[in-house]
Structure formats: C-alpha cells, structure tokens
Design an enzyme around this catalytic site. Sequence first.
Site, short mmCIF file in Angstrom:
data_model
loop_
_atom_site.label_atom_id
_atom_site.label_comp_id
_atom_site.label_asym_id
_atom_site.label_seq_id
_atom_site.Cartn_x
_atom_site.Cartn_y
_atom_site.Cartn_z
N HIS A 176 84.62 84.65 121.30
CA HIS A 176 84.01 83.33 121.41
C HIS A 176 84.70 82.40 120.41
O HIS A 176 85.66 82.81 119.72
CB HIS A 176 82.50 83.39 121.19
N GLU A 177 84.23 81.17 120.32
CA GLU A 177 84.89 80.17 119.48
C GLU A 177 84.90 80.58 118.00
O GLU A 177 85.79 80.18 117.25
CB GLU A 177 84.22 78.81 119.64
N GLY A 178 83.91 81.38 117.58
CA GLY A 178 83.92 81.86 116.21
C GLY A 178 85.14 82.73 115.95
O GLY A 178 85.85 82.54 114.94
N HIS A 179 85.42 83.69 116.83
CA HIS A 179 86.62 84.51 116.68
C HIS A 179 87.88 83.65 116.72
O HIS A 179 88.81 83.86 115.93
CB HIS A 179 86.71 85.53 117.82
N ARG A 228 76.58 88.86 121.00
CA ARG A 228 75.29 89.34 121.51
C ARG A 228 74.42 88.22 122.10
O ARG A 228 73.39 88.52 122.71
CB ARG A 228 74.53 90.06 120.39
#
Length: 289
Positions: free
Chosen positions: A32-35, A185
Amino acid sequence: MRVVSSIRELRAMLKEMRPKTIGFVPTMGYLHEGHLSLVEKAKEMSDVVVMSIFVNPLQFGLNEDLEKYPRDIERDCRLAEAQGVDILFFPPVEEMYPPGSKTIVSVKEITECMCGASRPGHFDGVATVVTKLFNIVQPDYAFFGMKDAQQVAVITQMVRDLNIPVEIVPCPIVREADGLALSSRNVYLSPEERKQALVLSRSLKRAQEMVECGERDATVLRTAIESVIQESPLADIDYIEIRSYPELVPLEELRGDCLIALAVRFGRTRLIDNIMLVASQEDIACSVR
C-alpha cells in the site's frame, strides 16, 4: 526490476552492484502507499533499492491470520516496479527456514509489553527474520514505518546489540484522507468496521490536543483516549499505552520522547496506531507520525 527467489542469486546480484549504497525495504507484501513511501525514501538515500516480500511464519502465533494474510504477488510486483524498486526478493519459506533450522533471535524487555504481551513470541519472529534478511542483503540503510513503533524500537536495539552495520531509518505513518493508518490488514474490515475504526486516529488526535494544551498526566490522557474509542460499539481495546521512546518504559507523566500507542480489535481484525510526542516541563511539541 529484477525478481529473485534464491538467497544465492540475490547475493551474487548485489555483489556485482557494490560499492553502490543499498537501501532495503522489508515487507510482508500486499503493498500500500505506506510501503511505497518507504521505497521513495530509500530512493532518496540509496543507489539501489531492494524490497523483500515474505510472510514470515515465525511472527504469527496460534490462531492468528498466517494462512489468511492477504497476498497478491503480481499486484505487488507491478506496484514495486512502478515505484522504482530495483530488486524484489520473494523467497519461499523453505529458502528462509531450511529444514533443521534451530536458531531464534530474541530481544529482551522491550518486547514484553504492548504487542509483545498480546502476541507472545511475535518479536522473536520479527528479530529472527530481520536478522536473516540483513545478513542476506547487507544493506547500508533499512526503512521501516513508524506505524509499528515498537517494532522499530526492537529492530534498532537488535542492530545496536549485535553490531549489525546498517542504519535504521524510521519513516512517518501514512494515513488515508480520513485518518485511518494504512495497513495490509485494513482489507479485512467490513464497511461498518472500517467506519468505526476511525476512532483510533480520532482518539490520538484528542490526546494530542490535550497535550498541546498542557496536559501531562498519563492516566488522564489514557482515560480520554479510552472514552473516544468506546464511542465505537465494535471496538474491543487490547491496550492503550503511554511510554518513553525508544526505551518503552511506562510513564506516569509525559517527559522527553513519548509514545502513545494503542491496539484495538474490530471483529477479527486487530489494528494498531500511535503518535510520538516530545514533552518537557516548559513546553510541549507534538508531531503525529
């Protein structure tokens, strides 16, 4: 982007690239954008960016979601390549843990609270797989999101204690527009659970506002956070903790570098979130990461 699944092939590939600086982004996938923000930071600081995708069985306890953990390697490959990852390491379990493996890396004390208390053995699994990945990749820099602030503290302690020559680079939490911290999650949440999960960031924002107004009493802050979370009938609080950082010592009064962290279940989905504060008797500076 080159995709490799064997340790030998990855080591040979990286040997050819040195002395270029290596930035490493370890993940469990379902990106996701965090990664992807970690990759962006790695590109700023490194010549070569390596990402790993490995759902590590050692950090899942009994009755946890190992088998159901979201996986989509084709999608992850597209996202990683588009973001500028140079090498994607995607090993099978038997490559990382050959038959007969007997060694576990264990960090003491700071792993026994918060998520460590709720998930016994979890951080042994984290420390073991991260040590193995660091030995395999031998990066100059490794990038971790502060959404799991305890994990960052554990890995930083481990690197220092074991003299592993890598710089740990903590990166800010990335949130949805409505404040929910990004997590692989989150896909588990029903629409109603997703809506009610916003009480996590809302409760932390309330604590931040109280600290900015001068509140330093940890019990008062914890009670305020709990009252906001309890506005959600689906929320089941695992913990609300206020601790020093990175030592993770419980605080009665905010002073110095502080972590306010929480874990809450919505149905079968356990979510974590936190804010980091810097506090003194004279003034309070707050930052949400």
